[in-house]
Design a protein around this motif. Structure first.
Motif, PDB file in Angstrom:
ATOM      1  N   THR A  16      47.535 -67.194  28.369  1.00  0.00           N
ATOM      2  CA  THR A  16      46.798 -66.514  29.423  1.00  0.00           C
ATOM      3  C   THR A  16      47.786 -65.756  30.299  1.00  0.00           C
ATOM      4  O   THR A  16      48.896 -66.231  30.564  1.00  0.00           O
ATOM      5  CB  THR A  16      45.982 -67.507  30.263  1.00  0.00           C
ATOM      6  N   LEU A  17      47.357 -64.586  30.763  1.00  0.00           N
ATOM      7  CA  LEU A  17      48.245 -63.667  31.466  1.00  0.00           C
ATOM      8  C   LEU A  17      47.637 -63.264  32.797  1.00  0.00           C
ATOM      9  O   LEU A  17      46.420 -63.233  32.953  1.00  0.00           O
ATOM     10  CB  LEU A  17      48.482 -62.410  30.611  1.00  0.00           C
ATOM     11  N   ILE A  18      48.525 -62.912  33.737  1.00  0.00           N
ATOM     12  CA  ILE A  18      48.058 -62.472  35.053  1.00  0.00           C
ATOM     13  C   ILE A  18      48.419 -61.020  35.341  1.00  0.00           C
ATOM     14  O   ILE A  18      48.054 -60.510  36.397  1.00  0.00           O
ATOM     15  CB  ILE A  18      48.630 -63.373  36.172  1.00  0.00           C
ATOM     16  N   HIS A  19      49.106 -60.371  34.406  1.00  0.00           N
ATOM     17  CA  HIS A  19      49.504 -58.982  34.644  1.00  0.00           C
ATOM     18  C   HIS A  19      49.563 -58.238  33.313  1.00  0.00           C
ATOM     19  O   HIS A  19      50.039 -58.794  32.301  1.00  0.00           O
ATOM     20  CB  HIS A  19      50.880 -58.927  35.321  1.00  0.00           C
ATOM     21  N   PRO A  20      49.111 -56.976  33.279  1.00  0.00           N
ATOM     22  CA  PRO A  20      49.142 -56.211  32.027  1.00  0.00           C
ATOM     23  C   PRO A  20      50.534 -56.070  31.421  1.00  0.00           C
ATOM     24  O   PRO A  20      50.666 -55.930  30.195  1.00  0.00           O
ATOM     25  CB  PRO A  20      48.582 -54.844  32.444  1.00  0.00           C
ATOM     26  N   ASP A  21      51.587 -56.097  32.255  1.00  0.00           N
ATOM     27  CA  ASP A  21      52.934 -55.961  31.714  1.00  0.00           C
ATOM     28  C   ASP A  21      53.335 -57.128  30.815  1.00  0.00           C
ATOM     29  O   ASP A  21      54.332 -57.041  30.087  1.00  0.00           O
ATOM     30  CB  ASP A  21      53.952 -55.841  32.862  1.00  0.00           C
ATOM     31  N   GLN A  22      52.577 -58.223  30.866  1.00  0.00           N
ATOM     32  CA  GLN A  22      52.895 -59.389  30.039  1.00  0.00           C
ATOM     33  C   GLN A  22      52.285 -59.291  28.636  1.00  0.00           C
ATOM     34  O   GLN A  22      52.639 -60.081  27.748  1.00  0.00           O
ATOM     35  CB  GLN A  22      52.399 -60.662  30.719  1.00  0.00           C
ATOM     36  N   VAL A  23      51.395 -58.342  28.425  1.00  0.00           N
ATOM     37  CA  VAL A  23      50.634 -58.287  27.180  1.00  0.00           C
ATOM     38  C   VAL A  23      51.528 -58.060  25.965  1.00  0.00           C
ATOM     39  O   VAL A  23      51.399 -58.738  24.937  1.00  0.00           O
ATOM     40  CB  VAL A  23      49.545 -57.193  27.258  1.00  0.00           C
ATOM     41  N   ALA A  24      52.433 -57.106  26.042  1.00  0.00           N
ATOM     42  CA  ALA A  24      53.234 -56.732  24.871  1.00  0.00           C
ATOM     43  C   ALA A  24      54.059 -57.904  24.351  1.00  0.00           C
ATOM     44  O   ALA A  24      54.141 -58.139  23.134  1.00  0.00           O
ATOM     45  CB  ALA A  24      54.139 -55.556  25.213  1.00  0.00           C
ATOM     46  N   ILE A  25      54.675 -58.658  25.250  1.00  0.00           N
ATOM     47  CA  ILE A  25      55.500 -59.787  24.820  1.00  0.00           C
ATOM     48  C   ILE A  25      54.631 -60.874  24.189  1.00  0.00           C
ATOM     49  O   ILE A  25      54.990 -61.450  23.150  1.00  0.00           O
ATOM     50  CB  ILE A  25      56.307 -60.352  26.007  1.00  0.00           C
ATOM     51  N   ALA A  26      53.484 -61.166  24.786  1.00  0.00           N
ATOM     52  CA  ALA A  26      52.589 -62.177  24.214  1.00  0.00           C
ATOM     53  C   ALA A  26      52.112 -61.750  22.825  1.00  0.00           C
ATOM     54  O   ALA A  26      52.088 -62.563  21.888  1.00  0.00           O
ATOM     55  CB  ALA A  26      51.397 -62.413  25.136  1.00  0.00           C
ATOM     56  N   ASN A  27      51.749 -60.486  22.675  1.00  0.00           N
ATOM     57  CA  ASN A  27      51.317 -60.001  21.364  1.00  0.00           C
ATOM     58  C   ASN A  27      52.428 -60.118  20.324  1.00  0.00           C
ATOM     59  O   ASN A  27      52.187 -60.460  19.166  1.00  0.00           O
ATOM     60  CB  ASN A  27      50.853 -58.554  21.466  1.00  0.00           C
ATOM     61  N   GLU A  28      53.631 -59.825  20.753  1.00  0.00           N
ATOM     62  CA  GLU A  28      54.771 -59.908  19.833  1.00  0.00           C
ATOM     63  C   GLU A  28      55.023 -61.344  19.382  1.00  0.00           C
ATOM     64  O   GLU A  28      55.178 -61.623  18.183  1.00  0.00           O
ATOM     65  CB  GLU A  28      56.024 -59.360  20.517  1.00  0.00           C
ATOM     66  N   LEU A  29      55.061 -62.261  20.325  1.00  0.00           N
ATOM     67  CA  LEU A  29      55.518 -63.618  20.019  1.00  0.00           C
ATOM     68  C   LEU A  29      54.444 -64.507  19.411  1.00  0.00           C
ATOM     69  O   LEU A  29      54.770 -65.438  18.663  1.00  0.00           O
ATOM     70  CB  LEU A  29      56.087 -64.269  21.280  1.00  0.00           C
ATOM     71  N   PHE A  30      53.177 -64.255  19.721  1.00  0.00           N
ATOM     72  CA  PHE A  30      52.128 -65.098  19.157  1.00  0.00           C
ATOM     73  C   PHE A  30      51.511 -64.510  17.888  1.00  0.00           C
ATOM     74  O   PHE A  30      50.610 -65.111  17.309  1.00  0.00           O
ATOM     75  CB  PHE A  30      51.046 -65.366  20.201  1.00  0.00           C
ATOM     76  N   GLY A  31      52.003 -63.352  17.474  1.00  0.00           N
ATOM     77  CA  GLY A  31      51.563 -62.779  16.210  1.00  0.00           C
ATOM     78  C   GLY A  31      52.666 -62.903  15.176  1.00  0.00           C
ATOM     79  O   GLY A  31      53.847 -63.006  15.525  1.00  0.00           O
ATOM     80  N   PRO A  32      52.332 -62.899  13.895  1.00  0.00           N
ATOM     81  CA  PRO A  32      53.368 -62.986  12.860  1.00  0.00           C
ATOM     82  C   PRO A  32      54.193 -61.712  12.812  1.00  0.00           C
ATOM     83  O   PRO A  32      53.671 -60.604  12.958  1.00  0.00           O
ATOM     84  CB  PRO A  32      52.566 -63.183  11.578  1.00  0.00           C
ATOM     85  N   SER A  33      55.490 -61.861  12.614  1.00  0.00           N
ATOM     86  CA  SER A  33      56.369 -60.705  12.482  1.00  0.00           C
ATOM     87  C   SER A  33      56.179 -60.068  11.112  1.00  0.00           C
ATOM     88  O   SER A  33      55.658 -60.712  10.186  1.00  0.00           O
ATOM     89  CB  SER A  33      57.823 -61.137  12.643  1.00  0.00           C
ATOM     90  N   PRO A  34      56.587 -58.820  10.943  1.00  0.00           N
ATOM     91  CA  PRO A  34      56.490 -58.192   9.613  1.00  0.00           C
ATOM     92  C   PRO A  34      57.200 -59.006   8.542  1.00  0.00           C
ATOM     93  O   PRO A  34      56.734 -59.095   7.401  1.00  0.00           O
ATOM     94  CB  PRO A  34      57.154 -56.825   9.823  1.00  0.00           C
ATOM     95  N   GLU A  35      58.337 -59.609   8.909  1.00  0.00           N
ATOM     96  CA  GLU A  35      59.078 -60.423   7.945  1.00  0.00           C
ATOM     97  C   GLU A  35      58.283 -61.668   7.548  1.00  0.00           C
ATOM     98  O   GLU A  35      58.284 -62.061   6.373  1.00  0.00           O
ATOM     99  CB  GLU A  35      60.430 -60.833   8.534  1.00  0.00           C
ATOM    100  N   GLU A  36      57.609 -62.274   8.516  1.00  0.00           N
ATOM    101  CA  GLU A  36      56.798 -63.462   8.214  1.00  0.00           C
ATOM    102  C   GLU A  36      55.620 -63.103   7.315  1.00  0.00           C
ATOM    103  O   GLU A  36      55.272 -63.861   6.399  1.00  0.00           O
ATOM    104  CB  GLU A  36      56.306 -64.091   9.515  1.00  0.00           C
ATOM    105  N   VAL A  37      55.023 -61.954   7.561  1.00  0.00           N
ATOM    106  CA  VAL A  37      53.898 -61.523   6.723  1.00  0.00           C
ATOM    107  C   VAL A  37      54.374 -61.222   5.307  1.00  0.00           C
ATOM    108  O   VAL A  37      53.731 -61.610   4.317  1.00  0.00           O
ATOM    109  CB  VAL A  37      53.205 -60.293   7.335  1.00  0.00           C
TER     110      VAL A  37
END
Length: 295
Positions: A221-242
């Motif tokens: 959960t986030l309190i500011h839009p600037d946090q979105v990109a990092i959360a999307n990056e870290l909680f999604g699989p990386s291209p290498e993982e896929v």
């Protein structure tokens, strides 16, 4: 039968009393939005927020983002009206705060069923009583009449109620976080990590996202839009993982590997459980791709 995977990497709180924020949220690349009627809204703005949130949900325009309305607790002066309005607005889910018993969820479920439209229930886990009853609360997900799908960790409220300190690494809270994850996974529930309060401290935020991901959380959960990109990056699989996941799936699909419980791939032993994990990774990546295309 497995439930369809829905990305919940980034779940952004938006104050229901702020009309500009509700409009801006239509273009923020968060997976889910919590349109808040509770903590983010002052008492004298509750009625206005309720109307604005209902109108925003009915108007749409949020693409594939999951829309969640957080109501006030039913024992407050606003809770019952919030729930009725939320059911009529037909969001994807209603987030119930201060959940402590099965009865708390059953009351909401009765109203949702009466509305005649499928709406999921999310539960805030933010009090000592909730943690002490987490197994029975999670078991609601096995009841077809209570559409419980997500736990949201209320770490600020947990700190308040327990007097535990919010310190880097969250050592005081780790037993509570892991216990909630275990209960959730036993019943097929997603778990969204609590907020990180200093939205300017991106290094600290990244570290806490990494911790939540490693513990098994589905997003933050986030309190500011600037946090979105990092959360999307870290909680999604990386291209290498896929790529690795696709290789594992393809290897087990080879005729020579039919019926095998373990195979060798690139010098490493890979078991059937790894193939199951790989299928989930690929499914999540595909769900993210579709979500982003619909934004």
């Amino acid at each position: 039968m497995h439930k369809p995977i829905r990305p919940r990497r980034s779940v952004l709180y938006m104050p229901g009393s702020n009309a500009r924020a509700l409009e801006k949220a239509r273009s923020i690349p968060a997976d889910a939005l919590i349109l808040d009627l509770e903590d983010a809204v002052a008492p004298d703005q509750k009625a206005t927020a309720r109307i604005q949130v209902a109108e925003a949900v009915k108007a749409g325009g949020y693409g594939g983002r999951e829309l969640v309305i957080r109501i006030n607790a039913l024992d407050t002066p606003w809770g019952a009206h919030d729930l009725t309005t939320a059911v009529n607005a037909r969001p994807d889910a209603i987030l119930v705060p201060k959940v402590e018993t099965v009865t708390d969820l059953r009351e909401v479920a009765i109203k949702v069923r009466a509305g005649g439209h499928p709406i999921a229930i999310w539960a805030m886990i933010e009090t000592p009583r909730a943690l002490l009853r987490i197994n029975e609360i999670a078991a609601c997900a096995n009841n077809p009449e209570i559409p419980l799908t997500v736990f949201v960790m209320g770490t600020n409220d947990l700190a308040k109620e327990t007097r535990a300190r919010l310190v880097p690494g969250r050592a005081p809270m780790l037993p509570w976080l892991t216990t909630t994850i275990l209960a959730a996974r036993a019943c097929g529930i997603d778990v969204i990590d609590g907020v990180f309060n200093d939205f300017r401290d991106m290094a600290g935020f990244r570290a806490e996202c990494e911790q939540g991901r490693d513990l098994g959380m589905d997003g933050k959960t986030l309190i500011h839009p600037d946090q979105v990109a990092i959360a999307n990056e870290l909680f999604g699989p990386s291209p290498e993982e896929v790529e690795r996941a696709r290789a594992i799936i393809a290897a087990f699909a080879l005729p020579e590997n039919a019926g095998k419980g373990a195979i060798s791939l690139d010098g490493r032993m890979v078991e059937l459980l790894h193939a199951e994990m790989a299928r989930r990774t690929v499914a999540l990546a595909e769900a993210i791709r579709k979500l982003e295309a619909a934004a």
